[in-house]
Write a protein that holds these residues in place. Structure first.
Motif: not given
Length: 311
Positions: A30, A33, A36, A69-70, A72-74, A76, A102-103
């Motif tokens: 968590d 996020d 980042s 992966a996390r 990457v998700r954050a 922006q 995962e990107g």
């Protein structure tokens, strides 16, 4: 090769991100996020996750993939470069392939300890790229960590042989003379980003570096110095850098310095917990108070400097 072309446009601040843990040493996904968001608020153009100061060596391969992966998700829309260096080629390749799936934008690889000759290094990367294909790659030149010395001419051979290498992260010392020699060898075929926590940033930028890849706890200094130097405002860049030099120097104390950096960032609200995963140092009450005092001094100095610079 489109992603490699994009990676060759790396300029500006690419922060070496910390890895957040909870008090018991478990991953704190968590906080990735909030961490980042903190970096991007201070003009990071991308992040390098799971580097040396990101405690990559203390994570399992599955944890490395989850952390990447996390991030990457954050992201922006920003670049996420993942450190995948490992003594074992099989683990390096497996993690590299998965984080790209995962990107991630690319991976960072430091030559393994024990590699001694130019031919050994060329053979090593031949094996790696045969398995990870066209993965955009940052070549990390950090003999203080790996023990592997790479001459500018060898780095040129690697870049010419393996077009996947789009960026060199230069951390050999003296870094300024290495950057000068690399520019003579490479021109602008690849980007050169600098590490060493930003300790020599103004001089490295003046020598032709394309930006910092560092993890200092006040990333606004790193991005600010880069922006000022890019505009030709060298005097202002040095003044801004000098404002933060006491804390920058204080953080340059190996693993204990990483603990300091994480605590500074906890106090600044970037993440919930500053713990390092064991084995690692633990700060005491005196350390905490000292760090709090330094943060206050940095914030006062920054406010004064921005007023006098008219920023």
């Amino acid at each position: 090769m489109a992603d490699i072309v994009s990676m060759r446009e790396c300029r500006g601040l690419h922060v070496v991100a910390q890895t957040p843990f909870r008090e018991d040493g478990a991953l704190d996904l968590d906080s990735i996020d909030t961490l980042s968001a903190f970096y991007y608020k201070h003009d990071a153009q991308g992040l390098t996750v799971l580097g040396v100061s990101g405690e990559q060596g203390k994570l399992t391969p599955d944890e490395c993939i989850a952390v990447a992966a996390r991030f990457v998700r954050a992201a922006q829309g920003k670049r996420i470069i993942v450190g995948v260096s490992s003594p074992g080629i099989a683990q390096l390749v497996a993690v590299a392939q998965q984080v790209m799936a995962e990107g991630a934008s690319g991976v960072m690889i430091c030559p393994p300890a024990g590699t001694q000759t130019d031919e050994e290094l060329l053979r090593y990367f031949d094996i790696i790229f045969a398995r990870i294909g066209d993965t955009p790659t940052v070549l990390q030149d950090f003999p203080g960590h790996s023990g592997v010395k790479m001459s500018p001419s060898l780095i040129r051979r690697l870049v010419e042989t393996f077009p996947q290498i789009a960026v060199v992260k230069e951390e050999d010392l003296p870094s300024v003379t290495k950057i000068t020699r690399l520019r003579a060898e490479l021109g602008y075929k690849v980007r050169i980003l600098t590490g060493n926590n930003g300790l020599y940033l103004p001089q490295e930028l003046a020598r032709g570096a394309d930006g910092p890849m560092a993890g200092f706890s006040f990333p606004e200094m790193l991005s600010g110095v880069y922006d000022l130097m890019s505009r030709g405002e060298s005097e202002a860049a040095h003044r801004l850098f000098n404002t933060y030099l006491p804390l920058l120097r204080y953080e340059a104390q190996g693993e204990w310095g990483i603990a300091i950096r994480k605590e500074v960032m906890r106090q600044r609200g970037a993440m919930e917990c500053a713990v390092l995963r064991a084995p690692g140092p633990t700060l005491n009450a005196v350390d905490m108070a000292e760090i709090g005092d330094m943060i206050a001094r940095m914030e006062i100095g920054f406010q004064f400097d921005t007023r006098t610079l008219g920023r």
